[in-house]
Design a protein around this motif. Structure first.
Motif, PDB file in Angstrom:
ATOM      1  N   ALA A  40       0.773  -1.077   0.053  1.00 50.32           N
ATOM      2  CA  ALA A  40      -0.090  -0.157   0.147  1.00 50.32           C
ATOM      3  C   ALA A  40       0.945   1.247  -0.123  1.00 50.32           C
ATOM      4  O   ALA A  40       0.601   2.110  -0.662  1.00 50.32           O
ATOM      5  CB  ALA A  40      -1.101  -0.089   1.208  1.00 50.32           C
ATOM      6  N   VAL A  41       1.915   1.400   0.869  1.00 50.39           N
ATOM      7  CA  VAL A  41       2.890   2.337   0.669  1.00 50.39           C
ATOM      8  C   VAL A  41       3.679   2.672  -0.418  1.00 50.39           C
ATOM      9  O   VAL A  41       3.678   3.599  -0.858  1.00 50.39           O
ATOM     10  CB  VAL A  41       3.836   2.246   2.287  1.00 50.39           C
ATOM     11  CG1 VAL A  41       5.002   3.243   1.878  1.00 50.39           C
ATOM     12  CG2 VAL A  41       3.170   2.172   3.420  1.00 50.39           C
ATOM     13  N   LEU A  56       1.110   4.127  -2.870  1.00 55.62           N
ATOM     14  CA  LEU A  56       0.939   5.697  -2.704  1.00 55.62           C
ATOM     15  C   LEU A  56       2.295   6.401  -2.801  1.00 55.62           C
ATOM     16  O   LEU A  56       2.269   7.531  -3.243  1.00 55.62           O
ATOM     17  CB  LEU A  56       0.628   5.729  -1.141  1.00 55.62           C
ATOM     18  CG  LEU A  56      -0.969   5.318  -0.847  1.00 55.62           C
ATOM     19  CD1 LEU A  56      -1.133   5.300   0.734  1.00 55.62           C
ATOM     20  CD2 LEU A  56      -1.828   6.202  -1.642  1.00 55.62           C
ATOM     21  N   ILE A  57       3.531   5.931  -2.578  1.00 54.31           N
ATOM     22  CA  ILE A  57       4.539   6.503  -2.720  1.00 54.31           C
ATOM     23  C   ILE A  57       5.200   6.558  -4.123  1.00 54.31           C
ATOM     24  O   ILE A  57       5.788   7.628  -4.685  1.00 54.31           O
ATOM     25  CB  ILE A  57       5.795   6.325  -1.572  1.00 54.31           C
ATOM     26  CG1 ILE A  57       5.095   6.532  -0.213  1.00 54.31           C
ATOM     27  CG2 ILE A  57       6.953   7.330  -1.807  1.00 54.31           C
ATOM     28  CD1 ILE A  57       4.769   7.753   0.058  1.00 54.31           C
ATOM     29  N   ARG A  58       5.349   5.465  -4.734  1.00 52.93           N
ATOM     30  CA  ARG A  58       5.621   5.230  -6.219  1.00 52.93           C
ATOM     31  C   ARG A  58       7.039   5.249  -6.462  1.00 52.93           C
ATOM     32  O   ARG A  58       7.619   5.142  -7.370  1.00 52.93           O
ATOM     33  CB  ARG A  58       4.907   6.275  -7.145  1.00 52.93           C
ATOM     34  CG  ARG A  58       3.416   5.852  -7.327  1.00 52.93           C
ATOM     35  CD  ARG A  58       2.887   6.517  -8.287  1.00 52.93           C
ATOM     36  NE  ARG A  58       2.569   7.905  -7.636  1.00 52.93           N
ATOM     37  CZ  ARG A  58       2.013   8.920  -8.437  1.00 52.93           C
ATOM     38  NH1 ARG A  58       1.776   8.898  -9.796  1.00 52.93           N
ATOM     39  NH2 ARG A  58       1.749  10.101  -7.955  1.00 52.93           N
ATOM     40  N   LEU A  63      -5.025   1.192   4.539  1.00 51.42           N
ATOM     41  CA  LEU A  63      -4.223   1.853   3.917  1.00 51.42           C
ATOM     42  C   LEU A  63      -4.308   1.191   2.560  1.00 51.42           C
ATOM     43  O   LEU A  63      -3.900   2.109   1.583  1.00 51.42           O
ATOM     44  CB  LEU A  63      -2.842   1.578   4.305  1.00 51.42           C
ATOM     45  CG  LEU A  63      -2.261   2.390   5.491  1.00 51.42           C
ATOM     46  CD1 LEU A  63      -0.840   1.773   6.050  1.00 51.42           C
ATOM     47  CD2 LEU A  63      -1.807   3.755   4.897  1.00 51.42           C
ATOM     48  N   ILE A 113      -7.022   3.139   0.767  1.00 46.23           N
ATOM     49  CA  ILE A 113      -6.669   4.427   0.206  1.00 46.23           C
ATOM     50  C   ILE A 113      -5.659   4.215  -1.123  1.00 46.23           C
ATOM     51  O   ILE A 113      -5.938   5.038  -2.174  1.00 46.23           O
ATOM     52  CB  ILE A 113      -5.870   5.100   1.274  1.00 46.23           C
ATOM     53  CG1 ILE A 113      -6.939   5.356   2.437  1.00 46.23           C
ATOM     54  CG2 ILE A 113      -5.480   6.451   0.612  1.00 46.23           C
ATOM     55  CD1 ILE A 113      -6.205   5.946   3.653  1.00 46.23           C
ATOM     56  N   ALA A 114      -4.801   3.429  -0.948  1.00 40.13           N
ATOM     57  CA  ALA A 114      -3.836   3.183  -2.225  1.00 40.13           C
ATOM     58  C   ALA A 114      -4.557   2.882  -3.308  1.00 40.13           C
ATOM     59  O   ALA A 114      -4.304   3.367  -4.537  1.00 40.13           O
ATOM     60  CB  ALA A 114      -2.839   2.180  -1.768  1.00 40.13           C
ATOM     61  N   SER A 168      -6.551   5.581  -4.738  1.00 39.83           N
ATOM     62  CA  SER A 168      -5.660   6.760  -5.411  1.00 39.83           C
ATOM     63  C   SER A 168      -5.258   6.138  -6.673  1.00 39.83           C
ATOM     64  O   SER A 168      -4.991   6.969  -7.636  1.00 39.83           O
ATOM     65  CB  SER A 168      -4.624   6.918  -4.393  1.00 39.83           C
ATOM     66  OG  SER A 168      -3.150   7.304  -5.087  1.00 39.83           O
ATOM     67  N   ALA A 169      -4.700   5.008  -6.812  1.00 39.27           N
ATOM     68  CA  ALA A 169      -4.033   4.435  -8.179  1.00 39.27           C
ATOM     69  C   ALA A 169      -5.285   4.440  -9.157  1.00 39.27           C
ATOM     70  O   ALA A 169      -4.814   4.354 -10.165  1.00 39.27           O
ATOM     71  CB  ALA A 169      -3.546   2.912  -7.791  1.00 39.27           C
ATOM     72  N   ARG A 210      -5.668   8.289 -10.177  1.00 39.46           N
ATOM     73  CA  ARG A 210      -4.485   8.785 -10.627  1.00 39.46           C
ATOM     74  C   ARG A 210      -4.352   8.563 -12.140  1.00 39.46           C
ATOM     75  O   ARG A 210      -4.452   7.403 -12.795  1.00 39.46           O
ATOM     76  CB  ARG A 210      -3.330   8.401  -9.851  1.00 39.46           C
ATOM     77  CG  ARG A 210      -2.631   9.509  -9.441  1.00 39.46           C
ATOM     78  CD  ARG A 210      -1.455   8.935  -8.058  1.00 39.46           C
ATOM     79  NE  ARG A 210      -1.295   7.474  -8.307  1.00 39.46           N
ATOM     80  CZ  ARG A 210      -0.771   6.791  -6.969  1.00 39.46           C
ATOM     81  NH1 ARG A 210      -0.642   7.600  -5.920  1.00 39.46           N
ATOM     82  NH2 ARG A 210      -0.548   5.375  -7.178  1.00 39.46           N
TER      83      ARG A 210
END
Lengths: 330, 254
Positions: free
Chosen positions: B156-157, B160-162, B241, B244-245, B248-249, B252
């Motif tokens: 997940a992180v 989010l951070i990519r 998490l 959310i990830a 967002s993906a 985006r």
């Protein structure tokens, strides 16, 4: 068929693609033409559902890409040959793509063979030359035997052999009845590859027509005349309501250009009737480059320099084969 | 379940995941050898199963790095776009990746904990290291669950951070530093530390253990929740998490 309606993409204050509408007809090679930064890649990413349009939409046979199931069987694309893990073998790269769309087991070997990479299939993709990477990308695009194919700048950075190979390949794909959309900033390349053109500049549609129509419409013919009796001939032609222009051309001195749709016969006969000696009488057809400069020139507000641009253009050897200088990568 | 096959091929066709898995397994077993190998006499008899597991947290970190890299390398090399092109249903694809990575982490967690216990039993043969309480089973078998859940957090992180460096920094600093430093905040610090996600992951493992040589309370005795609720709480963080990830993906631009 690919159909874009009112496609718009904004990044903050910058408008990358501006209310773009066009159609890509099935069974033909359509060139997607525009200078670097015109929004070609952004548009292609929106076609593939990678970027979401700010407004408007683009569909493939009436469906948005992100609603497709097993899309590789319908649309194949090569946007960037470097989108491969450098430590993964060519075969493994194609294998996961094939698995994602439940393609038959032999599709990987077939695709590798089609692009001639069978011998290096187990080598890591990071060691490939640009030409080989491009072939791997095309193998990926052909994996699901799709009807629609998208290629973004496929000849960019390739050696002449690679360019010829890609060009032949495009024609083969179109001959098989597939829909091919190929983007480029190389106009000469498009003249050889594409039957239809979608031309954009600064994210806006400039023209959509066949390649032939585009050239015909955008640049009329010009007749170039060299004569020691320049002013006399110009005077006579003026009386015939023809638009003439005298320019200083390097190594040739003063040259008379006669604009408008007319033949060399007409000018030659006029000259003979008035006893004017001619050193040169040439018909100059507009090249794709010229057409492009004229069309995009308007959209990029270079009006003030139009005249000069036209002259430099006419200096260059006309016709489709214009040397491809070093191009920036976009 | 083609997305599972896809992610399995991707993961095993490059070398770094193999290295991460080997290192993770070897670390825990190696530490067990170090902590039990030099024990003599009375000390040896005091050895417990807990003593064999000090390397587990390090191994867990290594597997989290592997999990994060499974996503961030895709962004780095642009293969994420090829992936989304092949499977436009992004959430499904990323869940497939999560499943594969979490499963592998879990398996490595089990190999690490039981391997370390085996090595410990070999070296400290005079100690009673047989697994005979529920808490001891929880410590060894539970390692698999904790590894799997922390891998989900890492994926997940990563989504989010990519970006590899950023994601790895967060995943290492958060459990090791941030969760320990919040203690220092007056008044609320203790509560924050007790409700921190990774603290609950280890609380699930450590509650009711015989700390033996390490001394009582080595793992922190101030637990907010009972073991299984602590694990559920940890898993809740991972699920939130991940949600959310994925959201967002999907929104985006790739």
């Amino acid at each position: 068929m690919i159909e874009a309606t009112g496609l718009t993409k904004r990044y903050g204050a910058t408008v990358a693609v501006d209310n773009l509408s066009f159609e890509v007809k099935p069974g033909r090679v359509t060139g997607f033409l525009g200078p670097n930064g015109a929004g070609k890649s952004t548009t292609m990413r929106m076609i593939l559902g990678l970027d979401t349009p700010t407004s408007g939409q683009v569909t493939i046979d009436g469906q948005r890409y992100r609603d497709l199931h097993q899309p590789l069987t319908k649309v194949g694309a090569l946007l960037d040959a470097k989108w491969v893990h450098p430590n993964r073998s060519a075969r493994a790269h194609l294998a996961w793509m094939a698995a994602s769309n439940k393609l038959p087991k032999d599709s990987v070997d077939k695709a590798l063979e089609m692009v001639g990479l069978t011998a290096v299939a187990n080598k890591r993709a990071g060691a490939f030359s640009l030409g080989m990477s491009q072939r791997l990308g095309i193998a990926g695009a052909l994996l699901g035997d799709p009807e629609v194919l998208l290629f973004d700048e496929p000849v960019n950075g390739l050696d002449p052999e690679g360019i010829v190979w890609i060009r032949t390949f495009m024609h083969r794909l179109a001959d098989e009845g597939r829909t091919v959309l190929v983007s480029s900033h190389l106009l000469s390349e498009m003249a050889l590859t594409a039957e239809d053109l979608v031309v954009i500049g600064r994210g806006k549609l400039i023209a959509q027509s066949t390649t032939q129509e585009f050239v015909d419409r955008a640049s009329g013919t010009t007749v170039k005349v060299r004569t020691p009796q320049l002013d006399q001939l110009a005077g006579v032609l003026h009386q015939q309501q023809l638009v003439t222009r005298i320019e200083d051309v390097e190594n040739e001195g003063k040259v008379l250009f006669v604009e408008g749709d007319l033949t060399t016969d007409q000018i030659g006969e006029t000259a003979a009737a008035h006893g004017i000696v001619l050193h040169e009488l040439t018909l100059q057809r507009g090249s794709l480059e010229q057409a492009f400069m004229q069309m995009t020139g308007d959209s990029v507000e270079y009006h003030a320099h139009d005249e000069i641009a036209a002259v430099t253009q006419l200096d260059a050897p006309s016709g489709a084969e214009v040397a491809a200088g070093p191009k920036e990568d976009n | 379940m083609s997305v599972i096959t896809v992610e399995r091929i991707k993961l095993f066709s490059t070398r770094s995941p193999w290295w991460c898995m080997i290192v993770a397994a070897v670390l825990t077993v190696g530490f067990a050898a170090l902590t039990t190998g030099f024990l003599k006499g009375a000390d040896e008899q005091q050895a417990t199963i807990f003593i064999t597991q000090p390397g587990a947290q390090l191994s867990q970190m290594v597997m989290m790095v592997m999990a994060a890299l499974a996503v961030t390398t895709e962004y780095r090399f642009g293969t994420i776009r090829t992936s989304f092109q092949a499977v436009p249903q992004r959430a499904a694809l990323l869940l497939g990746k999560t499943a594969v990575v979490a499963f592998l982490s879990g398996v490595i967690g089990l190999i690490a904990s039981f391997g370390a216990w085996g090595v410990g039993s070999l070296f400290a043969s005079n100690a009673d290291l047989s697994i005979n309480t529920g808490a001891e089973w929880r410590l060894l078998a539970g390692q698999g669950l904790v590894f799997a859940i922390s891998a989900v957090i890492a994926v997940a992180v990563g989504i989010l951070i990519r970006q590899s460096a950023g994601a790895i920094a967060i995943l290492i600093l958060w459990p090791l530093l941030v969760e320990n430093l919040v203690n220092l905040i007056p008044k609320v610090g203790d509560d924050l530390a007790r409700w921190a996600p990774f603290a609950n992951g280890s609380s699930f493992l450590n509650q009711g253990q015989d700390f033996g040589l390490a001394g009582a309370g080595a793992g922190g005795s101030d637990f907010a929740l009972s073991p299984w609720w602590a694990l559920l709480y940890f898993a809740g963080w991972a699920a939130a998490l991940m949600a959310i990830a994925l959201f967002s993906a999907s929104k985006r631009d790739a």
